[in-house]
Write an enzyme that holds these catalytic residues in place. Structure first.
Site, PDB file in Angstrom:
ATOM      1  N   ARG A  51       0.796  -1.219   0.000  1.00 43.25           N
ATOM      2  CA  ARG A  51       0.000   0.000   0.000  1.00 43.25           C
ATOM      3  C   ARG A  51       0.837   1.282   0.000  1.00 43.25           C
ATOM      4  NH1 ARG A  51      -2.956  -3.798   1.666  1.00 43.25           N
ATOM      5  NH2 ARG A  51      -1.030  -4.365   2.660  1.00 43.25           N
ATOM      6  N   THR A  52       1.797   1.345   0.888  1.00 45.91           N
ATOM      7  CA  THR A  52       2.509   2.616   1.046  1.00 45.91           C
ATOM      8  C   THR A  52       3.249   2.969  -0.243  1.00 45.91           C
ATOM      9  OG1 THR A  52       2.703   2.181   3.392  1.00 45.91           O
ATOM     10  CG2 THR A  52       4.115   3.892   2.512  1.00 45.91           C
ATOM     11  N   LYS A  80      25.776  -3.836  -1.343  1.00 53.43           N
ATOM     12  CA  LYS A  80      27.235  -3.671  -1.466  1.00 53.43           C
ATOM     13  C   LYS A  80      27.806  -2.945  -0.256  1.00 53.43           C
ATOM     14  CE  LYS A  80      26.784  -3.100  -6.467  1.00 53.43           C
ATOM     15  NZ  LYS A  80      26.802  -2.079  -7.517  1.00 53.43           N
ATOM     16  N   ARG A 101      11.496   3.994   3.140  1.00 51.07           N
ATOM     17  CA  ARG A 101      11.090   2.999   4.152  1.00 51.07           C
ATOM     18  C   ARG A 101      12.316   2.155   4.448  1.00 51.07           C
ATOM     19  NH1 ARG A 101       5.973  -0.970   4.448  1.00 51.07           N
ATOM     20  NH2 ARG A 101       5.094   1.029   5.062  1.00 51.07           N
ATOM     21  N   HIS A 129       5.463   6.085  11.390  1.00 51.03           N
ATOM     22  CA  HIS A 129       4.944   5.945  10.023  1.00 51.03           C
ATOM     23  C   HIS A 129       3.919   7.082   9.804  1.00 51.03           C
ATOM     24  CE1 HIS A 129       3.566   4.362   6.337  1.00 51.03           C
ATOM     25  NE2 HIS A 129       3.304   3.115   6.672  1.00 51.03           N
TER      26      HIS A 129
HETATM   27  C1  NCD Z   1       1.989  -0.900   8.180  1.00 50.41           C
HETATM   28  C2  NCD Z   1       3.491  -0.759   8.226  1.00 50.41           C
HETATM   29  O1  NCD Z   1       4.194  -1.058   7.283  1.00 50.41           O
HETATM   30  O2  NCD Z   1       3.949  -0.338   9.277  1.00 50.41           O
HETATM   31  N1  NCD Z   1       1.469  -1.093   6.914  1.00 50.41           N
HETATM   32  C3  NCD Z   1       1.264  -0.020   6.085  1.00 50.41           C
HETATM   33  O3  NCD Z   1       2.128   0.786   5.866  1.00 50.41           O
HETATM   34  N2  NCD Z   1       0.049   0.119   5.566  1.00 50.41           N
HETATM   35  C4  NCD Z   1       1.480  -1.862   9.169  1.00 50.41           C
HETATM   36  C5  NCD Z   1       1.992  -3.267   9.128  1.00 50.41           C
HETATM   37  O4  NCD Z   1       2.857  -3.617   8.342  1.00 50.41           O
HETATM   38  O5  NCD Z   1       1.494  -4.045   9.952  1.00 50.41           O
END
Ligand code: NCD
Length: 304
Positions: A51-52, A80, A101, A129
C-alpha cells in the site's frame, strides 16, 4: 526545506489543512492532474510494502509527476554496503522529493540530514509511520466529522506497531480524546509514548481484554503482530493470534464504531467482518493515495 519524519513534525493546524486538501482532491482529482509536471519522486523501499509504496507512486503519477526508485534493499547498493547517507546524497541530485522505508529506526532522519530535497518517512523500523497516520486521520475525519472527543481503542502489537505510535501521538494534538490500549503484556506501548500520554494528562487505560472494552470505543485501530521485529519465532507464534476481531466481539460494539487497520491483515480481523459497514480498512487504504497527493503538493509549495 521541510521533511516529514515523525508525527511530532505535524501541528494540528497543518494536519487539518492536509485533510481539507485531500478531501478537495477526492472531489476534484482532475484539478491537480498537472500540479507536479516535470517533478520526480524517488521511492526508496529498503523494506517490503504494498500500500505505502503503490499509493505514493499513484499519488505522484496522478499529480502529473514521475517516479524512480527500488522496491527492496536487495535491489539497491545497500547489498554492497552503501550507507543511507551516501545513497540519499546521490538520489537527491536525481529527484525532487524522496520517500524512504527502512527496517532501522532513525533511517529516515539520517536521510533527511544528508538530502538536498524533502524526505518523507514511509516507516522506519518499529518507530514511526507518519503518512499512514495522515491516512488514518483522513478516514476518521470522513466518518466521524471530527478528530476530537473520541474514545479510541488500539489493539494488537502496540510495542512494535509504528502506525500505532504515530497515530497516537497525532491524536494527542486534539482535545477530549480518550484511549483504550489493548495488548498482551509483552506488546504494550513503549514507555516514551506512555510518558507523552501522561504529560498531556489524557485519560487512558491499558488492558489485555478487547471483549470487555470494545463497547466503549468510537474507533478501533486493529494491528498485526509485527513478526519481522521479533527476536524469536516462538514468541511470535505464541502471540500472533492474541486478538481476533470476529462477529461475536463486534456484536458488543457501538453501531457506529469505525474499525480501522493499516493492513496487511493476517488473522486479527476475521473476513466475516469485511462486509459490516463498520469495517473501514479498505476505504482507509484507498484514502491513502489522496492524502499523499495533498502532502506531496504541499511540500513542493513550501519549496517554491
Ligand atoms: C503498516 C506498516 O508497514 O507499518 N502497513 C502499512 O504501511 N500500511 C502496518 C503493518 O505492516 O502491519
Amino acid at each position: 526545506m521541510r521533511h516529514l519524519i515523525t508525527t511530532k513534525d505535524l501541528s494540528a493546524n497543518y494536519i487539518d489543512c492536509l485533510i481539507d486538501s485531500a478531501k478537495e482532491i477526492l472531489r476534484y482529482p482532475r484539478a491537480v492532474a498537472n500540479d507536479c509536471d516535470g517533478k520526480i519522486l524517488a521511492a526508496l523501499f529498503y523494506e517490503s510494502s504494498t500500500r505505502t509504496r503503490l499509493s505514493f507512486e499513484t499519488a505522484m503519477l496522478r499529480l502529473g509527476g514521475k517516479v524512480i526508485g527500488f522496491e527492496s534493499a536487495a535491489s539497491s547498493s545497500a547489498t554492497k554496503g552503501e550507507s543511507v547517507a551516501d545513497t540519499i546524497r546521490i538520489v537527491s541530485s536525481y529527484a525532487d522529493i524522496a520517500v524512504i522505508r527502512h527496517p532501522k529506526e532513525g533511517a529516515a532522519l539520517i536521510a533527511s540530514m544528508y538530502s538536498s530535497v524533502p524526505v518523507i518517512n514511509a516507516g522506519d523500523g518499529g518507530h514511526q509511520h507518519p503518512t499512514q497516520t495522515l491516512t488514518d486521520l483522513l478516514t476518521i475525519s470522513k466518518v466521524k466529522g471530527r478528530l476530537c472527543n473520541l474514545t479510541i481503542g488500539f489493539c494488537g502489537d502496540l510495542k512494535f506497531g509504528r502506525t500505532v505510535h504515530s497515530l497516537l501521538e497525532a491524536c494527542l494534538k486534539y482535545s477530549g480524546n480518550k484511549y483504550i490500549l489493548v495488548s498482551p503484556d509483552e506488546l504494550k506501548i513503549p514507555e516514551y509514548i506512555r510518558e507523552d500520554l501522561r504529560a498531556e494528562g489524557v485519560e487512558f487505560t491499558e488492558t489485555n481484554s478487547l471483549s470487555k472494552n470494545i463497547a466503549d470505543m468510537d474507533i478501533l485501530y486493529m494491528t498485526r503482530v509485527q513478526r519481522e521485529r521479533f527476536f524469536n519465532e516462538e514468541d511470535y507464534v505464541r502471540l500472533k493470534d492474541a486478538y481476533i476481531l470476529n462477529k461475536q466481539k463486534l456484536a458488543k460494539a457501538k453501531p457506529d464504531l469505525a474499525v480501522l487497520h493499516p493492513l496487511p491483515r493476517v488473522n486479527e480481523i476475521a473476513t466475516e467482518i469485511d462486509k459490516d459497514p463498520r469495517a473501514l480498512y479498505f476505504k482507509q487504504a484507498e484514502y491513502g493515495a489522496y492524502v499523499r497527493m495533498a502532502l506531496i503538493k504541499d511540500l513542493f509549495r513550501e519549496e517554491d
